[in-house]
Design an enzyme around this catalytic site. Structure first.
Site, PDB file in Angstrom:
ATOM      1  CB  VAL A  63      -0.991   0.043   1.195  1.00 34.53           C
ATOM      2  CG1 VAL A  63      -2.022  -1.073   1.080  1.00 34.53           C
ATOM      3  CG2 VAL A  63      -0.273   0.007   2.540  1.00 34.53           C
ATOM      4  CG  ASN A  88      -7.690  -4.448   7.148  1.00 31.90           C
ATOM      5  OD1 ASN A  88      -8.061  -4.360   8.321  1.00 31.90           O
ATOM      6  ND2 ASN A  88      -6.850  -5.409   6.753  1.00 31.90           N
ATOM      7  CE1 TYR A 154      -1.460   0.298  14.650  1.00 26.50           C
ATOM      8  CE2 TYR A 154      -2.585   0.858  16.692  1.00 26.50           C
ATOM      9  CZ  TYR A 154      -2.548   0.170  15.494  1.00 26.50           C
ATOM     10  OH  TYR A 154      -3.613  -0.618  15.132  1.00 26.50           O
ATOM     11  CB  ALA A 155      -1.216   6.844  19.143  1.00 28.86           C
ATOM     12  CE  LYS A 158      -3.945   1.759  12.459  1.00 30.71           C
ATOM     13  NZ  LYS A 158      -4.495   1.251  11.192  1.00 30.71           N
ATOM     14  CB  ILE A 187      -8.919  -7.453  17.000  1.00 32.19           C
ATOM     15  CG1 ILE A 187      -9.780  -6.171  17.065  1.00 32.19           C
ATOM     16  CG2 ILE A 187      -9.664  -8.574  16.286  1.00 32.19           C
ATOM     17  CD1 ILE A 187     -11.050  -6.261  17.863  1.00 32.19           C
TER      18      ILE A 187
HETATM   19  P1  NAD Z   1      -2.582  -8.605  10.696  1.00 37.40           P
HETATM   20  O1  NAD Z   1      -1.134  -8.425  10.910  1.00 37.40           O
HETATM   21  O2  NAD Z   1      -3.246  -9.877  11.113  1.00 37.40           O
HETATM   22  O3  NAD Z   1      -2.940  -8.353   9.160  1.00 37.40           O
HETATM   23  C1  NAD Z   1      -2.426  -7.271   8.456  1.00 37.40           C
HETATM   24  C2  NAD Z   1      -2.310  -7.651   6.988  1.00 37.40           C
HETATM   25  O4  NAD Z   1      -1.839  -6.488   6.297  1.00 37.40           O
HETATM   26  C3  NAD Z   1      -1.296  -8.771   6.733  1.00 37.40           C
HETATM   27  O5  NAD Z   1      -1.843  -9.720   5.850  1.00 37.40           O
HETATM   28  C4  NAD Z   1      -0.108  -8.036   6.100  1.00 37.40           C
HETATM   29  O6  NAD Z   1       0.607  -8.835   5.169  1.00 37.40           O
HETATM   30  C5  NAD Z   1      -0.805  -6.868   5.431  1.00 37.40           C
HETATM   31  N1  NAD Z   1       0.107  -5.750   5.236  1.00 37.40           N
HETATM   32  C6  NAD Z   1       0.999  -5.256   6.118  1.00 37.40           C
HETATM   33  N2  NAD Z   1       1.701  -4.247   5.578  1.00 37.40           N
HETATM   34  C7  NAD Z   1       1.222  -4.105   4.312  1.00 37.40           C
HETATM   35  C8  NAD Z   1       1.559  -3.235   3.243  1.00 37.40           C
HETATM   36  N3  NAD Z   1       2.527  -2.329   3.371  1.00 37.40           N
HETATM   37  N4  NAD Z   1       0.869  -3.341   2.087  1.00 37.40           N
HETATM   38  C9  NAD Z   1      -0.119  -4.274   1.942  1.00 37.40           C
HETATM   39  N5  NAD Z   1      -0.451  -5.143   2.923  1.00 37.40           N
HETATM   40  C10 NAD Z   1       0.205  -5.055   4.086  1.00 37.40           C
HETATM   41  O7  NAD Z   1      -3.250  -7.353  11.416  1.00 37.40           O
HETATM   42  P2  NAD Z   1      -4.740  -7.050  11.867  1.00 37.40           P
HETATM   43  O8  NAD Z   1      -4.787  -7.119  13.348  1.00 37.40           O
HETATM   44  O9  NAD Z   1      -5.712  -7.836  11.073  1.00 37.40           O
HETATM   45  O10 NAD Z   1      -4.813  -5.497  11.493  1.00 37.40           O
HETATM   46  C11 NAD Z   1      -5.576  -5.018  10.398  1.00 37.40           C
HETATM   47  C12 NAD Z   1      -5.841  -3.540  10.635  1.00 37.40           C
HETATM   48  O11 NAD Z   1      -6.578  -3.373  11.855  1.00 37.40           O
HETATM   49  C13 NAD Z   1      -4.573  -2.688  10.786  1.00 37.40           C
HETATM   50  O12 NAD Z   1      -4.760  -1.450  10.137  1.00 37.40           O
HETATM   51  C14 NAD Z   1      -4.475  -2.496  12.277  1.00 37.40           C
HETATM   52  O13 NAD Z   1      -3.764  -1.332  12.628  1.00 37.40           O
HETATM   53  C15 NAD Z   1      -5.945  -2.412  12.657  1.00 37.40           C
HETATM   54  N6  NAD Z   1      -6.206  -2.704  14.066  1.00 37.40           N
HETATM   55  C16 NAD Z   1      -5.869  -3.903  14.605  1.00 37.40           C
HETATM   56  C17 NAD Z   1      -6.121  -4.123  15.952  1.00 37.40           C
HETATM   57  C18 NAD Z   1      -5.771  -5.420  16.621  1.00 37.40           C
HETATM   58  O14 NAD Z   1      -5.815  -5.472  17.860  1.00 37.40           O
HETATM   59  N7  NAD Z   1      -5.454  -6.485  15.913  1.00 37.40           N
HETATM   60  C19 NAD Z   1      -6.711  -3.138  16.742  1.00 37.40           C
HETATM   61  C20 NAD Z   1      -7.033  -1.916  16.150  1.00 37.40           C
HETATM   62  C21 NAD Z   1      -6.779  -1.708  14.805  1.00 37.40           C
END
Ligand code: NAD
Length: 253
Positions: A63, A88, A154-155, A158, A187
């Site tokens: 991305v 996402n 991160y904060a 976001k 999550i």
């Molecule tokens: P995850 O690590 O399970 O999945 C993230 C996916 O994004 C992976 O498949 C990874 O390969 C892909 N990715 C990473 N960098 C990338 C890039 N530069 N280009 C394209 N793809 C890329 O994480 P998740 O927990 O499913 O997180 C998904 C989103 O939710 C993120 O934006 C994260 O910040 C947000 N989020 C997660 C949580 C949590 O607790 N898990 C909480 C709040 C927000």
């Protein structure tokens, strides 16, 4: 079904929340374009959807690569149409005091978490404006609403995603385009695992975290996927510029 005849492009759909969202959107009748920097993972999600009788394709791109993101968005629009973009993909940061954050970490987290949604929106908006409809869902975080220590980079990304979502909604609303953000609490995905792994006692840190949630558990990726479906569908047709908190009550306790 709530997403019949819609095409939904999701970034980071090879894992966690993105993967769960891809599967849920397909269950609701969408054609899902699964994308990830990990091309095999994106392809696996698409294959799982097709095996279940749904419609899906996949692209591999980072991305942070604006040209590659634009090419995938334009190709999707031409081949399948483009109704919904879910920005996402995101990464965490190693827990660290502000003064100890390396500049390379600062730059990379900003590139993925902030410029990623920017790149996608930049590519998709002309298409959505032209067709007079479209919906963008940006994955923010509770960390974008509250001030968690040792998560400064991160904060900041976001929080910026929330306000970028509002700016997008205000600017593109007159052209029929909606934009909303989701702010999940913790999550249970590999991103959460990586966060706890960075603590001295991961199991104790997880248990301590759970006690801060009124629901006394972390969230599941499928619960955020349900929020994605709501914001992607016509059920949320008068909702735009909103940051939907899905945090098991953490922020009110
Ligand atoms: P995850 O690590 O399970 O999945 C993230 C996916 O994004 C992976 O498949 C990874 O390969 C892909 N990715 C990473 N960098 C990338 C890039 N530069 N280009 C394209 N793809 C890329 O994480 P998740 O927990 O499913 O997180 C998904 C989103 O939710 C993120 O934006 C994260 O910040 C947000 N989020 C997660 C949580 C949590 O607790 N898990 C909480 C709040 C927000």
């Amino acid at each position: 079904m709530r997403l019949n005849n819609k095409t939904v492009l999701i970034t980071g759909s090879g894992s966690g929340i993105g993967r769960a969202s891809a599967l849920r959107c397909a269950e609701e009748g969408a054609t899902v374009i699964s994308t990830d920097v990990d091309g095999d993972a994106a392809a696996e999600t698409a294959a799982e959807i097709r095996e279940a009788g749904g419609s899906a394709d996949h692209y591999e791109f980072d991305v942070t690569d604006a040209d590659a993101f634009r090419a995938a968005v334009e190709d999707t629009a031409e081949t399948y149409g483009l109704d919904v973009l879910v920005n996402n993909a995101g990464i965490g940061q190693p827990p660290s005091r502000i003064e100890d954050v390396d500049k390379s970490v600062l730059d990379y987290v900003i590139d993925v978490n902030l410029k990623g949604p920017w790149n996608g929106t930049h590519a998709a908006l002309p298409i959505m404006r032209e067709q007079g409809h479209g919906t963008i869902v940006n994955m923010s975080s509770l960390a974008g609403q509250l001030g968690f220590p040792y998560q400064s980079v991160y904060a900041l990304t976001k929080a910026a995603v929330i306000n970028f979502t509002r700016a997008t909604a205000a600017e593109a609303g007159p052209d029929g385009v909606r934009a909303n953000a989701i702010c999940p609490g913790f999550i249970d995905t590999q991103l959460a695992d990586a966060y706890f792994a960075g603590r001295s006692d991961p199991e104790a840190a997880r248990e301590e975290m759970v006690q801060d949630y009124p629901l006394r558990r972390l969230g599941e990726a499928e619960e955020i996927a349900d929020c994605v479906v709501f914001l992607a569908s016509e059920e949320s047709s008068f909702v735009t510029g909103h940051a939907l908190t899905a945090d098991g009550g953490y922020s009110i306790s």
